[in-house]
Design a protein around this motif. Sequence first.
Motif, PDB file in Angstrom:
ATOM      1  N   VAL A 176      18.630 -11.586  -7.801  1.00 36.40           N
ATOM      2  CA  VAL A 176      19.353 -10.219  -8.270  1.00 36.40           C
ATOM      3  C   VAL A 176      19.318  -9.180  -7.099  1.00 36.40           C
ATOM      4  CG1 VAL A 176      19.197  -8.471 -10.107  1.00 36.40           C
ATOM      5  CG2 VAL A 176      18.295 -10.879 -10.633  1.00 36.40           C
ATOM      6  N   VAL A 177      20.337  -8.668  -7.025  1.00 35.08           N
ATOM      7  CA  VAL A 177      20.705  -7.555  -5.998  1.00 35.08           C
ATOM      8  C   VAL A 177      21.017  -6.231  -6.904  1.00 35.08           C
ATOM      9  CG1 VAL A 177      21.851  -6.573  -3.889  1.00 35.08           C
ATOM     10  CG2 VAL A 177      20.857  -8.947  -3.935  1.00 35.08           C
ATOM     11  N   LEU A 178      20.128  -5.293  -6.352  1.00 36.35           N
ATOM     12  CA  LEU A 178      20.547  -4.097  -7.397  1.00 36.35           C
ATOM     13  C   LEU A 178      20.972  -3.036  -6.232  1.00 36.35           C
ATOM     14  CD1 LEU A 178      17.648  -3.882  -9.953  1.00 36.35           C
ATOM     15  CD2 LEU A 178      20.017  -4.665 -10.418  1.00 36.35           C
ATOM     16  N   GLN A 179      21.770  -1.992  -6.436  1.00 35.58           N
ATOM     17  CA  GLN A 179      21.827  -0.881  -5.654  1.00 35.58           C
ATOM     18  C   GLN A 179      20.551   0.175  -6.124  1.00 35.58           C
ATOM     19  OE1 GLN A 179      25.983   0.224  -5.267  1.00 35.58           O
ATOM     20  NE2 GLN A 179      26.636  -1.848  -4.716  1.00 35.58           N
ATOM     21  N   ASP A 180      20.737   1.007  -5.265  1.00 38.79           N
ATOM     22  CA  ASP A 180      19.554   2.053  -5.479  1.00 38.79           C
ATOM     23  C   ASP A 180      19.878   2.970  -6.408  1.00 38.79           C
ATOM     24  OD1 ASP A 180      21.119   3.733  -4.024  1.00 38.79           O
ATOM     25  OD2 ASP A 180      20.064   3.413  -2.096  1.00 38.79           O
ATOM     26  N   ASP A 181      21.107   3.089  -6.829  1.00 41.27           N
ATOM     27  CA  ASP A 181      21.265   4.407  -7.746  1.00 41.27           C
ATOM     28  C   ASP A 181      21.836   4.002  -9.131  1.00 41.27           C
ATOM     29  OD1 ASP A 181      23.653   3.128  -6.865  1.00 41.27           O
ATOM     30  OD2 ASP A 181      24.908   4.966  -6.444  1.00 41.27           O
ATOM     31  N   VAL A 182      21.124   2.666  -9.619  1.00 45.72           N
ATOM     32  CA  VAL A 182      21.192   2.425 -10.996  1.00 45.72           C
ATOM     33  C   VAL A 182      19.803   2.675 -11.912  1.00 45.72           C
ATOM     34  CG1 VAL A 182      22.842   0.707 -10.388  1.00 45.72           C
ATOM     35  CG2 VAL A 182      20.309  -0.078 -10.658  1.00 45.72           C
ATOM     36  N   VAL A 183      20.306   2.598 -13.154  1.00 48.88           N
ATOM     37  CA  VAL A 183      18.993   2.724 -14.113  1.00 48.88           C
ATOM     38  C   VAL A 183      19.158   1.307 -15.083  1.00 48.88           C
ATOM     39  CG1 VAL A 183      18.101   3.900 -16.176  1.00 48.88           C
ATOM     40  CG2 VAL A 183      19.087   5.120 -14.013  1.00 48.88           C
ATOM     41  N   PRO A 184      18.228   0.623 -15.107  1.00 47.76           N
ATOM     42  CA  PRO A 184      18.355  -0.543 -15.818  1.00 47.76           C
ATOM     43  C   PRO A 184      18.244  -0.325 -17.311  1.00 47.76           C
ATOM     44  CG  PRO A 184      16.729  -1.093 -14.014  1.00 47.76           C
ATOM     45  CD  PRO A 184      17.124   0.425 -14.046  1.00 47.76           C
ATOM     46  N   CYS A 185      18.682  -1.278 -18.035  1.00 49.29           N
ATOM     47  CA  CYS A 185      18.509  -0.927 -19.556  1.00 49.29           C
ATOM     48  C   CYS A 185      16.931  -1.366 -20.100  1.00 49.29           C
ATOM     49  CB  CYS A 185      19.464  -1.781 -20.377  1.00 49.29           C
ATOM     50  SG  CYS A 185      19.160  -3.699 -20.244  1.00 49.29           S
ATOM     51  N   ARG A 186      16.693  -1.119 -21.242  1.00 47.12           N
ATOM     52  CA  ARG A 186      15.418  -1.413 -21.779  1.00 47.12           C
ATOM     53  C   ARG A 186      15.187  -2.904 -21.531  1.00 47.12           C
ATOM     54  NH1 ARG A 186      17.486   1.881 -25.888  1.00 47.12           N
ATOM     55  NH2 ARG A 186      18.033   0.043 -27.021  1.00 47.12           N
ATOM     56  N   ASP A 187      13.961  -3.359 -21.446  1.00 44.92           N
ATOM     57  CA  ASP A 187      13.793  -5.000 -21.218  1.00 44.92           C
ATOM     58  C   ASP A 187      14.587  -5.771 -20.262  1.00 44.92           C
ATOM     59  OD1 ASP A 187      11.659  -4.568 -23.149  1.00 44.92           O
ATOM     60  OD2 ASP A 187      13.100  -4.666 -24.654  1.00 44.92           O
ATOM     61  N   PHE A 188      15.138  -5.118 -19.280  1.00 39.16           N
ATOM     62  CA  PHE A 188      16.072  -5.641 -18.425  1.00 39.16           C
ATOM     63  C   PHE A 188      15.600  -6.962 -18.004  1.00 39.16           C
ATOM     64  CE2 PHE A 188      17.602  -5.589 -13.828  1.00 39.16           C
ATOM     65  CZ  PHE A 188      18.870  -5.869 -14.007  1.00 39.16           C
ATOM     66  N   ALA A 189      14.498  -7.310 -17.214  1.00 35.93           N
ATOM     67  CA  ALA A 189      13.981  -8.390 -16.697  1.00 35.93           C
ATOM     68  C   ALA A 189      14.023  -9.438 -17.660  1.00 35.93           C
ATOM     69  CB  ALA A 189      12.611  -8.148 -15.914  1.00 35.93           C
ATOM     70  N   VAL A 190      13.556  -9.154 -18.712  1.00 35.19           N
ATOM     71  CA  VAL A 190      13.560  -9.999 -19.984  1.00 35.19           C
ATOM     72  C   VAL A 190      14.845 -10.740 -20.328  1.00 35.19           C
ATOM     73  CG1 VAL A 190      13.007 -10.698 -22.319  1.00 35.19           C
ATOM     74  CG2 VAL A 190      11.596  -9.290 -20.923  1.00 35.19           C
ATOM     75  N   GLN A 191      15.836  -9.823 -20.367  1.00 31.60           N
ATOM     76  CA  GLN A 191      17.297 -10.035 -20.629  1.00 31.60           C
ATOM     77  C   GLN A 191      17.699 -10.995 -19.320  1.00 31.60           C
ATOM     78  OE1 GLN A 191      18.662  -9.368 -23.350  1.00 31.60           O
ATOM     79  NE2 GLN A 191      17.521  -7.668 -24.133  1.00 31.60           N
ATOM     80  N   VAL A 192      17.544 -10.582 -18.172  1.00 29.72           N
ATOM     81  CA  VAL A 192      18.180 -11.503 -17.031  1.00 29.72           C
ATOM     82  C   VAL A 192      17.275 -12.723 -17.247  1.00 29.72           C
ATOM     83  CG1 VAL A 192      18.065 -11.789 -14.786  1.00 29.72           C
ATOM     84  CG2 VAL A 192      18.440  -9.492 -15.688  1.00 29.72           C
ATOM     85  N   ALA A 193      16.119 -12.803 -17.562  1.00 31.84           N
ATOM     86  CA  ALA A 193      15.621 -14.213 -17.755  1.00 31.84           C
ATOM     87  C   ALA A 193      16.316 -15.150 -18.866  1.00 31.84           C
ATOM     88  CB  ALA A 193      14.005 -14.028 -18.012  1.00 31.84           C
ATOM     89  N   HIS A 194      16.531 -14.506 -19.924  1.00 28.06           N
ATOM     90  CA  HIS A 194      17.483 -15.021 -20.887  1.00 28.06           C
ATOM     91  C   HIS A 194      18.699 -15.593 -20.257  1.00 28.06           C
ATOM     92  CE1 HIS A 194      14.358 -14.807 -24.270  1.00 28.06           C
ATOM     93  NE2 HIS A 194      14.556 -13.362 -24.137  1.00 28.06           N
ATOM     94  N   ALA A 195      19.511 -14.641 -19.685  1.00 31.08           N
ATOM     95  CA  ALA A 195      20.642 -14.934 -19.204  1.00 31.08           C
ATOM     96  C   ALA A 195      20.801 -16.234 -18.282  1.00 31.08           C
ATOM     97  CB  ALA A 195      21.478 -13.727 -18.642  1.00 31.08           C
TER      98      ALA A 195
END
Length: 387
Positions: free
Chosen positions: A71-90
């Motif tokens: 996963v690559v994120l740009q520095d000016d983003v705000v993740p949603c609640r439980d972001f890492a969990v959602q990515v794991a499911h995805a």
Amino acid sequence: MPADSATSTAVVSGAVMTHPRRREEAARLAASLPLWGTSVVVDPRPEAGPGVLRTARAAWAAMAKDATHHVVLQDDVVPCRDFAVQVAHAVREFPDTPLALYANWNSWNGAATRAAALQGASWVPAVPGEWTPTLALVLPRADVEALLAAVPEDPAGGEPDDAVIARELARRGRRALVSVPHWVEHTDGTSLVGNDVYGPRHATLFADDTAAGAAPSGPVAPPSDVLVHLFKGRVHVVLPGADAPRWLSREGYLRATGLDGRGRRRCARAVAAVRAPSGFAALCEEIWYAAYLMALHTPAGSAPGSPDLVRLCLRSLVLGGTADRADLRLWAVHQVAPLVGLAEDGLLAGLQDRADHGRPAPLAPARLAALPRASLIWSHPLTLEER
């Protein structure tokens, strides 16, 4: 570290790409995602001037040796609640698919997101011919390795990473899925590469703005054959074709499909009810028809998204569709409630028209091929003054 060790063999690593001026913001974002061992990757040659592709390549090269996905994120983003969990499911649900977790509210992928939300879908295929959204992108290992092989460590020229990734995925027959709603929001900070000229750049639909939040499990919308793109206050109907997306103005599309008389009286009544100053009446008409055409092309029988999600769709249509013009944007922000109500009226009219008459027939291939390429929208968009 395993994304979900009890149920998945996926191993996710992460990186935040940044410039030295934003190192602190990037460090905070990386620290909020410890499960992936998220690293901060700083532009390796900031003295050479803006180098988004250079920094992006370094961020993709930071993929952990044992990772199946990065996963690559740009520095000016705000993740949603439980972001890492959602990515794991995805990544468990789509282990061999690039996943874009954001799209700008005034992009074609943003238009596709709204179309998918109106169908109750959780994912939509990215639109061919547009850049790959890279503010928050997940790639399987094979895609990361192919990208690193295709892009030198210090690429020449100023080509952006989103265009390069789109080209490299397309070259290999790969197509990303875009999350509906999006799982990160874009902040309002100053752009380091001159993108402030495009006005505020926000998610089409941000998961935390909805009651249900992110939805990793759900249907994938079929690729859209008609995209309603409101840009600089004008509707551009984007028609993905066999070679490249084409486009028509909404007036041209209505004429081409024999719909130019439909909805005219209802639109006039709805626009009059807004009581807009004379300089903004044309914008109101465009907003109504944008929602009307969106509804007209929503497949019959699809389960609609939740009411709050639909309203967010229309709000981002209004605000994203005027973001690139300061004069329109300021008025739209001030009048957002009545303008969303106007769009709701257009949406209901389109749904009723679809129920009564069905979806419009697609344009013949020869007619489609004769239309201008939709890529011209970015350099030569229609304006309200050209009505």
